[in-house]
Every structure is written in C-alpha cells, then in structure tokens.
Design a protein around this motif. Structure first.
Motif, PDB file in Angstrom:
ATOM      1  N   VAL A  38       0.805  -1.220   0.000  1.00 22.91           N
ATOM      2  CA  VAL A  38       0.000   0.000   0.000  1.00 22.91           C
ATOM      3  C   VAL A  38       0.842   1.275   0.000  1.00 22.91           C
ATOM      4  O   VAL A  38       0.579   2.193  -0.790  1.00 22.91           O
ATOM      5  CB  VAL A  38      -0.955  -0.008   1.225  1.00 22.91           C
ATOM      6  CG1 VAL A  38      -1.677   1.313   1.367  1.00 22.91           C
ATOM      7  CG2 VAL A  38      -1.935  -1.145   1.106  1.00 22.91           C
ATOM      8  N   LEU A  39       1.824   1.360   0.885  1.00 23.50           N
ATOM      9  CA  LEU A  39       2.559   2.616   1.071  1.00 23.50           C
ATOM     10  C   LEU A  39       3.290   3.129  -0.168  1.00 23.50           C
ATOM     11  O   LEU A  39       3.300   4.345  -0.397  1.00 23.50           O
ATOM     12  CB  LEU A  39       3.532   2.492   2.243  1.00 23.50           C
ATOM     13  CG  LEU A  39       2.890   2.453   3.630  1.00 23.50           C
ATOM     14  CD1 LEU A  39       3.955   2.300   4.704  1.00 23.50           C
ATOM     15  CD2 LEU A  39       2.061   3.685   3.878  1.00 23.50           C
ATOM     16  N   PRO A  40       3.930   2.299  -0.980  1.00 23.42           N
ATOM     17  CA  PRO A  40       4.612   2.850  -2.157  1.00 23.42           C
ATOM     18  C   PRO A  40       3.666   3.559  -3.136  1.00 23.42           C
ATOM     19  O   PRO A  40       4.090   4.456  -3.857  1.00 23.42           O
ATOM     20  CB  PRO A  40       5.260   1.634  -2.813  1.00 23.42           C
ATOM     21  CG  PRO A  40       5.479   0.699  -1.689  1.00 23.42           C
ATOM     22  CD  PRO A  40       4.291   0.895  -0.788  1.00 23.42           C
ATOM     23  N   GLY A  41       2.403   3.191  -3.138  1.00 23.87           N
ATOM     24  CA  GLY A  41       1.444   3.883  -3.994  1.00 23.87           C
ATOM     25  C   GLY A  41       1.242   5.327  -3.588  1.00 23.87           C
ATOM     26  O   GLY A  41       0.948   6.184  -4.420  1.00 23.87           O
ATOM     27  N   LEU A  43       3.568   7.021  -1.142  1.00 27.83           N
ATOM     28  CA  LEU A  43       4.823   7.689  -0.776  1.00 27.83           C
ATOM     29  C   LEU A  43       6.016   7.261  -1.635  1.00 27.83           C
ATOM     30  O   LEU A  43       7.149   7.650  -1.336  1.00 27.83           O
ATOM     31  CB  LEU A  43       5.135   7.402   0.701  1.00 27.83           C
ATOM     32  CG  LEU A  43       4.057   7.825   1.698  1.00 27.83           C
ATOM     33  CD1 LEU A  43       4.406   7.314   3.087  1.00 27.83           C
ATOM     34  CD2 LEU A  43       3.885   9.328   1.706  1.00 27.83           C
ATOM     35  N   VAL A  44       5.802   6.469  -2.634  1.00 23.71           N
ATOM     36  CA  VAL A  44       6.830   5.956  -3.543  1.00 23.71           C
ATOM     37  C   VAL A  44       7.954   5.296  -2.738  1.00 23.71           C
ATOM     38  O   VAL A  44       7.689   4.400  -1.965  1.00 23.71           O
ATOM     39  CB  VAL A  44       7.334   7.061  -4.502  1.00 23.71           C
ATOM     40  CG1 VAL A  44       8.185   6.474  -5.608  1.00 23.71           C
ATOM     41  CG2 VAL A  44       6.162   7.828  -5.103  1.00 23.71           C
ATOM     42  N   LEU A  45       9.191   5.713  -2.907  1.00 25.74           N
ATOM     43  CA  LEU A  45      10.327   5.070  -2.247  1.00 25.74           C
ATOM     44  C   LEU A  45      10.294   5.275  -0.735  1.00 25.74           C
ATOM     45  O   LEU A  45      10.685   4.387   0.036  1.00 25.74           O
ATOM     46  CB  LEU A  45      11.645   5.594  -2.813  1.00 25.74           C
ATOM     47  CG  LEU A  45      12.914   4.866  -2.375  1.00 25.74           C
ATOM     48  CD1 LEU A  45      12.823   3.389  -2.728  1.00 25.74           C
ATOM     49  CD2 LEU A  45      14.134   5.493  -3.001  1.00 25.74           C
ATOM     50  N   ASP A  46       9.808   6.421  -0.277  1.00 29.02           N
ATOM     51  CA  ASP A  46       9.698   6.650   1.165  1.00 29.02           C
ATOM     52  C   ASP A  46       8.726   5.655   1.804  1.00 29.02           C
ATOM     53  O   ASP A  46       8.869   5.296   2.974  1.00 29.02           O
ATOM     54  CB  ASP A  46       9.237   8.078   1.460  1.00 29.02           C
ATOM     55  CG  ASP A  46      10.313   9.107   1.154  1.00 29.02           C
ATOM     56  OD1 ASP A  46      11.498   8.725   1.166  1.00 29.02           O
ATOM     57  OD2 ASP A  46       9.956  10.276   0.914  1.00 29.02           O
TER      58      ASP A  46
END
Length: 82
Positions: A38-41, A43-46
């Motif tokens: 979920v998170l890379p969608g 915050l991308v790399l962060d």
C-alpha cells in the motif's frame, strides 16, 4: 508444569512461548507485506523505507496489548486488581 496439567478449560491461550514466536513473524512478515503493497502507492520510495519502522511499531503495540491482557488474566485468577 505444562498447560496440559491445568486442564483444557484453564489452559492459557497466550503463553510467553507463543508471544516470543509470534512477535518476529508479525514484525517481519504479517505486518510489512500489506504495508509494502500500500505505502509505495502513496509515498513511492519513502513508503518502502517507512514500512519497516511502521511494522515494528504495530508489532510492539500488538505485543504490548497481548502482554497487558495476559497480565490481567493472571491477576484476575489470583484476586489481584491490575
């Protein structure tokens, strides 16, 4: 004494051994995989880098909750108020 000697109704549901086996699995597998999905969608790399510390925090909260619950169960059996 083993859990078996207490009888099936008095056997603890969460034992210290099960907590020590569950916490690394929570921290390294169960929580990070959905976070990494979920998170890379957002915050991308962060999001990839943030999934590890967030998983550690969630696992700490779940383990702390299980610990408090178990201590309350142990205290209730002895007539001690938490």
């Amino acid at each position: 004494r083993t859990a078996r000697s207490h009888g099936p109704l008095n056997a603890p549901l969460v034992t210290p051994v099960s907590l020590t086996r569950t916490t690394p699995v929570l921290r390294q597998v169960i929580v990070p995989i959905p976070l990494l999905a979920v998170l890379p969608g957002f915050l991308v790399l962060d999001g990839v880098w943030g999934a590890g510390p967030i998983a550690d925090g969630v696992a700490a909260l779940l383990t702390g909750g299980a610990l408090v619950w178990q201590l309350q169960r142990l205290g209730a059996g002895r007539g001690v108020r938490p």
